[in-house]
Scaffold this active site. Structure first.
Site, PDB file in Angstrom:
ATOM      1  N   PRO A 156       0.872  -1.221  -0.094  1.00 33.93           N
ATOM      2  CA  PRO A 156       0.076  -0.155   0.047  1.00 33.93           C
ATOM      3  C   PRO A 156       0.928   1.166  -0.116  1.00 33.93           C
ATOM      4  O   PRO A 156       1.768   1.417   0.749  1.00 33.93           O
ATOM      5  CB  PRO A 156      -0.703  -0.100   1.440  1.00 33.93           C
ATOM      6  CG  PRO A 156      -0.712  -1.496   1.797  1.00 33.93           C
ATOM      7  CD  PRO A 156       0.595  -2.093   1.149  1.00 33.93           C
ATOM      8  N   GLU A 157       0.516   2.151  -1.064  1.00 32.01           N
ATOM      9  CA  GLU A 157       0.938   3.409  -0.841  1.00 32.01           C
ATOM     10  C   GLU A 157       0.147   4.626  -0.733  1.00 32.01           C
ATOM     11  O   GLU A 157      -0.951   4.366  -0.125  1.00 32.01           O
ATOM     12  CB  GLU A 157       1.768   3.828  -2.180  1.00 32.01           C
ATOM     13  CG  GLU A 157       2.586   2.528  -2.830  1.00 32.01           C
ATOM     14  CD  GLU A 157       3.039   2.774  -4.208  1.00 32.01           C
ATOM     15  OE1 GLU A 157       3.244   3.942  -4.488  1.00 32.01           O
ATOM     16  OE2 GLU A 157       3.442   1.611  -4.720  1.00 32.01           O
TER      17      GLU A 157
END
Ligand SMILES: [Zn+2]
Length: 301
Positions: free
Chosen positions: A2-3
């Site tokens: 996840p960013e």
């Protein structure tokens, strides 16, 4: 992994659901989640507190509590944060993909029981994610020592990108992955931002000129906003707080598209490895900048 857009998607979903709720119980099932702090200390610190805010900085999710403390969580590689309703409620809310509260999902690392009967659950197959409870005044020093400027804020400007990049010979891809420079951009959005900016991922960061700072600034913001519009990208384990996948993976310009046509020029997308990460780009339209020479002390004409 996840960013920023994935973490922000979770934050936007959770904020209206859990803000104002009291934490009636906290259980840490994996001591690694809180390391080096003992799980019992965090459980005691959370129990009875009211959640006053749900924030984010870079890839960190921040639950602000009514005693001034903050629960800082990082999903790392495979962490997911899920909101589960009490048993029997899942279908009514369209959340039937979630596990009912009476059963534990696999890889459950921590669980907060809220005063409305719902459970906030941190699951993580690979166990790199973590949670820390910081006291009043401890949050800013914690974040300042770990992450740099917030890319979707007014703070990030083309000039600031130029200042951070000045004199640096690291490839642009590595430059964008460094959380201490610009926070929240990871492997996916670095590739997408560089393609938008028409910059080759191996260009030395310090070789950019003003026009490139501007292009990169625009590329970063556009790539992240496109990710947000699509609820994040699910190319591996990422799910939002409702257990749903994002759709950004269907909108990628270059990332994971090796051998396919560049949507801008029709060139063939290449894959290389930079900083140990798969990197996708178009060799036709992403310009490879040369390292700028230092000005000579005395020029010979
Ligand atoms: Zn191209």
């Amino acid at each position: 992994m996840p960013e920023l857009p994935e973490v922000e998607t979770i934050r936007r979903q959770l904020a209206p659901e859990i803000t104002g709720r009291r934490i009636e119980g906290a259980e840490v099932l994996d001591e690694r989640w809180t390391r080096p702090d003992p799980p019992a200390a965090i459980e005691a610190g959370l129990t009875g507190r009211r959640i006053e805010s749900v924030g984010r900085r870079g890839k960190y999710l921040l639950l602000g509590l009514d005693d001034g403390a903050t629960l800082v969580m990082h999903l790392r590689m495979t962490g997911n944060l899920l909101l589960a309703d009490a048993e029997g409620e899942e279908r009514r809310l369209g959340m039937d993909r979630l596990y009912p509260a009476a059963t534990s999902p696999p890889h459950l690392r921590a669980e907060l029981a809220l005063d409305d009967g719902r459970l906030l659950r941190f699951t993580d197959p690979r166990r790199f994610g973590h949670g820390h409870l910081l006291g009043p005044g401890e949050l800013d020093p914690y974040l300042d020592s770990r992450i740099g400027v917030e890319p979707l804020s007014e703070d990030l400007t083309p000039e600031l990108i130029g200042r951070i990049a000045e004199g640096r010979i690291v490839p642009l891809k590595s430059f964008l992955l460094d959380q201490k420079g610009i926070a929240g951009v990871g492997n996916i959005y670095a590739d997408e931002a560089l393609h938008r900016a028409e910059l080759h991922p191996l260009s030395p960061a310090g070789s950019m000129r003003r026009m490139h700072w501007e292009a990169l600034h625009e590329g970063i913001v556009e790539a992240l906003e496109e990710g947000l519009r699509n609820g994040g990208a699910s190319i591996d384990d990422y799910r939002d707080s409702r257990g749903e996948q994002g759709s950004m993976q269907d909108e990628f310009l270059v990332h994971t598209r090796e051998g396919q046509e560049c949507p801008r020029c029709g060139g063939r997308i290449n894959r290389i490895v930079v900083s140990g990460r798969s990197t996708y780009f178009c060799p036709e339209c992403q310009v490879r900048l040369r390292r700028r020479r230092r000005p000579r002390a005395r020029s010979k004409r």
